[in-house]
Design an enzyme around this catalytic site. Structure first.
Site, PDB file in Angstrom:
ATOM      1  N   GLY A 290      -2.532   8.470  -2.794  1.00  0.00           N
ATOM      2  CA  GLY A 290      -2.460   9.122  -4.241  1.00  0.00           C
ATOM      3  C   GLY A 290      -3.877   9.450  -5.198  1.00  0.00           C
ATOM      4  O   GLY A 290      -4.916   9.641  -4.315  1.00  0.00           O
ATOM      5  N   HIS A 316      -2.011   1.667  -9.808  1.00  0.00           N
ATOM      6  CA  HIS A 316      -3.094   2.309  -9.033  1.00  0.00           C
ATOM      7  C   HIS A 316      -3.280   3.374 -10.207  1.00  0.00           C
ATOM      8  O   HIS A 316      -4.627   3.569 -10.609  1.00  0.00           O
ATOM      9  CB  HIS A 316      -3.109   2.154  -8.040  1.00  0.00           C
ATOM     10  CG  HIS A 316      -5.092   2.838  -7.197  1.00  0.00           C
ATOM     11  ND1 HIS A 316      -5.765   1.581  -7.045  1.00  0.00           N
ATOM     12  CD2 HIS A 316      -5.231   3.453  -7.143  1.00  0.00           C
ATOM     13  CE1 HIS A 316      -6.920   2.541  -6.611  1.00  0.00           C
ATOM     14  NE2 HIS A 316      -6.815   3.590  -6.669  1.00  0.00           N
ATOM     15  N   HIS A 320      -6.062   3.586 -12.873  1.00  0.00           N
ATOM     16  CA  HIS A 320      -7.149   5.127 -12.928  1.00  0.00           C
ATOM     17  C   HIS A 320      -7.465   6.342 -14.939  1.00  0.00           C
ATOM     18  O   HIS A 320      -8.435   6.222 -15.327  1.00  0.00           O
ATOM     19  CB  HIS A 320      -6.967   6.401 -12.391  1.00  0.00           C
ATOM     20  CG  HIS A 320      -7.580   6.012 -10.894  1.00  0.00           C
ATOM     21  ND1 HIS A 320      -9.320   5.161 -10.411  1.00  0.00           N
ATOM     22  CD2 HIS A 320      -7.691   5.718  -9.829  1.00  0.00           C
ATOM     23  CE1 HIS A 320      -9.330   5.050  -9.508  1.00  0.00           C
ATOM     24  NE2 HIS A 320      -8.577   5.054  -9.023  1.00  0.00           N
ATOM     25  N   ARG A 588      -0.573  11.714   5.664  1.00  0.00           N
ATOM     26  CA  ARG A 588      -1.300  10.792   4.582  1.00  0.00           C
ATOM     27  C   ARG A 588      -1.948  10.038   5.684  1.00  0.00           C
ATOM     28  O   ARG A 588      -1.758   8.972   6.707  1.00  0.00           O
ATOM     29  CB  ARG A 588      -0.284   9.415   4.414  1.00  0.00           C
ATOM     30  CG  ARG A 588      -1.068   8.719   3.439  1.00  0.00           C
ATOM     31  CD  ARG A 588       0.209   8.178   2.451  1.00  0.00           C
ATOM     32  NE  ARG A 588      -0.761   7.208   1.820  1.00  0.00           N
ATOM     33  CZ  ARG A 588       0.455   5.826   1.046  1.00  0.00           C
ATOM     34  NH1 ARG A 588       1.373   5.869   1.633  1.00  0.00           N
ATOM     35  NH2 ARG A 588      -0.034   4.927   0.254  1.00  0.00           N
ATOM     36  N   LYS A 590      -4.578   7.853   5.432  1.00  0.00           N
ATOM     37  CA  LYS A 590      -4.253   5.999   5.539  1.00  0.00           C
ATOM     38  C   LYS A 590      -3.091   5.870   7.061  1.00  0.00           C
ATOM     39  O   LYS A 590      -3.826   4.638   7.703  1.00  0.00           O
ATOM     40  CB  LYS A 590      -3.661   5.655   4.590  1.00  0.00           C
ATOM     41  CG  LYS A 590      -3.727   4.123   4.635  1.00  0.00           C
ATOM     42  CD  LYS A 590      -2.748   3.235   3.292  1.00  0.00           C
ATOM     43  CE  LYS A 590      -2.102   2.609   3.348  1.00  0.00           C
ATOM     44  NZ  LYS A 590      -1.418   2.169   2.373  1.00  0.00           N
TER      45      LYS A 590
HETATM   46  N1  BES Z   1      -9.133   8.244  -5.928  1.00  0.00           N
HETATM   47  C1  BES Z   1      -8.938   7.399  -5.054  1.00  0.00           C
HETATM   48  C2  BES Z   1      -8.552   8.706  -4.051  1.00  0.00           C
HETATM   49  C3  BES Z   1     -10.056   9.393  -3.498  1.00  0.00           C
HETATM   50  C4  BES Z   1     -10.614   8.402  -3.464  1.00  0.00           C
HETATM   51  C5  BES Z   1      -9.892  10.450  -2.899  1.00  0.00           C
HETATM   52  C6  BES Z   1     -11.805   9.300  -3.082  1.00  0.00           C
HETATM   53  C7  BES Z   1     -10.713  11.148  -2.418  1.00  0.00           C
HETATM   54  C8  BES Z   1     -11.981  10.092  -2.601  1.00  0.00           C
HETATM   55  C9  BES Z   1      -6.965   7.231  -5.374  1.00  0.00           C
HETATM   56  O1  BES Z   1      -6.676   7.058  -6.263  1.00  0.00           O
HETATM   57  C10 BES Z   1      -6.859   5.688  -4.734  1.00  0.00           C
HETATM   58  O2  BES Z   1      -7.681   5.074  -4.346  1.00  0.00           O
HETATM   59  N2  BES Z   1      -5.417   6.434  -3.862  1.00  0.00           N
HETATM   60  C11 BES Z   1      -5.308   5.209  -2.592  1.00  0.00           C
HETATM   61  C12 BES Z   1      -4.032   4.571  -3.003  1.00  0.00           C
HETATM   62  C13 BES Z   1      -3.913   3.003  -3.737  1.00  0.00           C
HETATM   63  C14 BES Z   1      -3.463   2.145  -3.947  1.00  0.00           C
HETATM   64  C15 BES Z   1      -5.275   2.607  -2.593  1.00  0.00           C
HETATM   65  C16 BES Z   1      -4.776   6.128  -1.345  1.00  0.00           C
HETATM   66  O3  BES Z   1      -4.906   7.212  -1.642  1.00  0.00           O
HETATM   67  O4  BES Z   1      -4.533   5.489  -0.409  1.00  0.00           O
HETATM   68 ZN    ZN Z   2      -8.203   5.224  -6.665  1.00  0.00          ZN
END
Ligand code: BES
Ligand code: ZN
Length: 636
Positions: A290, A316, A320, A588, A590
């Site tokens: 996200g 989450h 923000h 994704r 991750k």
């Molecule tokens: N703001 C972040 C995404 C981000 C951080 C993009 C740094 C680029 C650089 C977002 O809010 C986030 O943390 N996303 C996580 C999900 C969360 C549930 C841990 C993700 O996308 O994994």
């Molecule tokens: Zn975040």
């Protein structure tokens, strides 16, 4: 600053030698102020306050042509304004409203950061108009072919500006410590819908022209645009979801609890200040889970599990709206000010809406990840500090479990020590005091000490034992400026996970998988189960688990990801077609990174990875493929 002044005073009290020593230590560990080393902009001289954007999208050439008009206050009478750009072609620049062209130059290219755009102005100039074009390589933009969408018929474009990618589609002062309002006019192919991190239409424009107003100030990393074949479905009078027609109904069902989460967040942290809150479900190549773009969270469709089990991601991004969007890290070094607060608040919101057992499972999963990260990084690694030093590095390097989870546990530790009520009051006051402003580690600690420890710490009277003890007990500086995990980190116990561990034990001891007690297990029970299975499983054991619980067939992306890691580890080839499909159908990072990394551990795995990657890479976002290129040592 306070500490310094105080030392000056005390020096006259003839504690000279001793104090010089202490002050020396303090200034080494605790920085006075943070300069943003990831911007070229002369932000201390010229402060941009508002942008007017006019952009036309060319999907055939994958180019945005536009004008960015930046209004500013010239604080020092500077004769130039310096902006951040990366891969932009600058056609011309004019001043104010007269159309008079001015001189400009692009400086040397720096990795990650791009090039400074230096524009000549006079001390009286109030606005520059930059006419420019983006490059098809712009890292913030992913232009999707119709086949990469659910509908399969229309192209799609979305942006990802965080961390320092806004400058690849808009010339700007790309620094989290600066805030702007903006208006935009965007021309898209007829029939397509367009939304931004701003006030949005809920209906399509027949002529493909959209106008946006963003009345609240935001840092540029929250600048966002999404264009494609999608519609809107309301979830409440202030919340809704945008998604492709094919998945809109499923998305609306999945996210139906968002209003309840919002109410829970507002009860704890104060009113939501952004008007509307919408969720934009992107195609599966979105590289993140996200992204909290102002008023319009972007999410991956991989959280639509069909059972509302992956909603902590919505909590989450919603959190923000307070931590990050309202009170913003001043520089990337204090990324935890955004993500640590948000991760803490996420679990609080989930606890309010789904109960304590649920939240304990989330905390427990977080804790395991944190311990694994610190072990992997090494507990003396400077990057295990909350306050980072990212000079000369890509700010994305800060995106680790440290900022997120160590940050969250720091706040949980504060909550445990102060009591929930007192800590909640503190956070509410924090958001109200610093709304639409920036925050550093140092300012946070000093604000915390001022409010909670009554007075700046050094000035606490020596006879006030309670307060002094609290300072010692909390180990504030150790948490923020020290490496590893302080010994007052909260210990997490989850009754639910204890049950899961019992079941693992009894299965290992010989109970049939089909006799395990797994009634009412949720996604999180299964994740804990999969993540705590022994690393040594026989092929028969893998078959038994799969036949009993159908992991290979699961529609839940998180469970599938955890299962596929075992499949690779144990060469469970029955799951390889599912693995290939998963790697080809979503982008994704991750999920992709651990899977490709695991494959790369053996020669056969590496071969398989390269083969899949050859086909998948063109569908991935630059953010994802740049990371995977390194893992697979990919040569174009
Ligand atoms: N703001 C972040 C995404 C981000 C951080 C993009 C740094 C680029 C650089 C977002 O809010 C986030 O943390 N996303 C996580 C999900 C969360 C549930 C841990 C993700 O996308 O994994
Ligand atoms: Zn975040």
């Amino acid at each position: 600053m306070k500490i310094r002044n105080h030392y000056t005073k005390l020096m006259f009290a003839s504690l000279l030698v001793c104090l010089i020593f202490i002050a020396g230590c303090a200034s080494e560990d605790v920085p006075d102020h943070d300069v943003d080393v990831h911007t070229f902009a002369n932000v201390d001289d010229v402060v941009v306050t508002h942008m007017d954007l006019d952009m036309a999208l060319n999907f055939d050439d994958q180019i945005i042509s536009g004008r960015a008009s930046l209004q500013f206050n010239n604080l020092t009478g500077s004769e130039e304004i310096v902006l951040d750009t990366r891969d932009l072609t600058i056609e011309r620049v004019t001043l104010d409203d007269g159309g008079e062209e001015t001189e400009f130059s692009l400086g040397e290219f720096v990795d990650y950061l791009g090039q400074p755009l230096t524009i000549s102005i006079t001390p009286e100039t109030e606005k520059v108009n930059v006419y420019y074009e983006t490059s098809p390589e712009a890292a913030a933009l992913q232009w999707l072919e119709p086949e990469q969408t659910a509908g399969g018929e229309h192209p799609f474009l979305f942006t990802q500006s965080q961390a320092v990618l806004a400058r690849t589609w808009v010339p700007c002062q790309d620094a989290p410590g600066r805030r702007i309002t903006y208006n935009a006019r965007v021309e898209v192919p007829e029939g397509l819908m367009a939304v931004m991190s701003a006030e949005n239409q809920q209906e399509r424009s027949p002529d493909g022209v959209y106008e946006f107003t963003m009345p609240q100030t935001i840092p540029t990393y929250l600048l966002a645009l999404s264009v494609g074949d999608f519609d809107y479905s309301p979830l409440s009078d202030r919340i809704g979801v945008y998604a492709e027609p094919e998945i809109l109904e499923d998305a609306a069902w999945e996210f139906a609890d968002t209003e309840e989460m919002m109410k829970a967040a507002e009860n704890m942290y104060g009113a939501y200040r952004w008007g509307q809150y919408d969720i934009m479900v992107l195609p599966p190549s979105f590289p993140f889970g996200g992204m909290e773009n102002a008023r319009l969270t972007f999410v991956t469709p991989t959280i639509i599990a069909g059972d509302r089990s992956l909603l902590s991601l919505i909590a989450h991004e919603l959190a923000h709206s307070w931590a990050g969007n309202l009170v913003t890290m001043a520089t990337w070094n204090d990324f935890w000010i955004n993500e640590g607060f948000t991760s803490y608040m996420t679990n609080r919101i989930m606890e309010e809406v789904y109960g304590r057992d649920y939240a304990e499972m989330l905390w427990h999963l977080d804790y395991q990840e944190l311990i694994a990260t610190i072990e992997e990084m090494g507990e003396d690694n400077p990057d295990t500090r909350l306050h980072l030093d990212l000079k000369g590095r890509d700010p994305d390097d800060g995106m680790t479990a440290i900022a997120y989870i160590k940050g969250a546990f720091f706040l949980k530790m504060l909550e445990n020590n102060l009591g929930r009520e007192r800590f909640d009051d503190f956070l509410l006051q924090y958001f109200n005091s610093f709304a639409f402003q920036t925050m550093t580690s140092e300012a946070f600690l000093s604000y915390f000490r001022g409010i909670v420890l009554e007075d700046p710490v050094r000035e606490v009277p020596a006879d006030d034992m309670e307060e002094i003890d609290l300072e010692e007990q909390l180990k504030l500086d150790e948490w923020v400026y020290g490496t590893g995990l302080p010994d007052n980190c909260p210990v997490i116990h989850s009754d639910e996970f204890a049950k899961v561990e019992d079941q693992i034990d009894s299965w290992i001891a010989g109970t049939d998988a089909s006799d395990m007690e797994v009634e009412n297990w949720t996604t999180h029970h299964w994740l804990h189960f999969l993540m705590n299975l022994s690393e040594e499983l026989s092929h028969e054991q893998m078959v038994e688990l799969d036949n009993t619980f159908n992991f290979t067939e699961t529609e839940n992306s998180e469970i599938l990801n955890a299962w596929l890691l075992h499949a690779i580890e144990h060469r469970y080839e029955e799951a390889y077609p599912a693995l290939e499909e998963f790697l080809l159908s979503q982008g994704r990072r991750k999920f992709l990174m651990p899977l490709y990394s695991k494959l790369a551990e053996t020669p056969e795995g590496m071969e398989m990875a390269q083969e899949i990657y050859r086909e998948a890479r063109p569908t991935y976002h630059p953010i994802s493929y740049q990371s995977i290129d390194e893992v697979l040592d990919w040569q174009n």
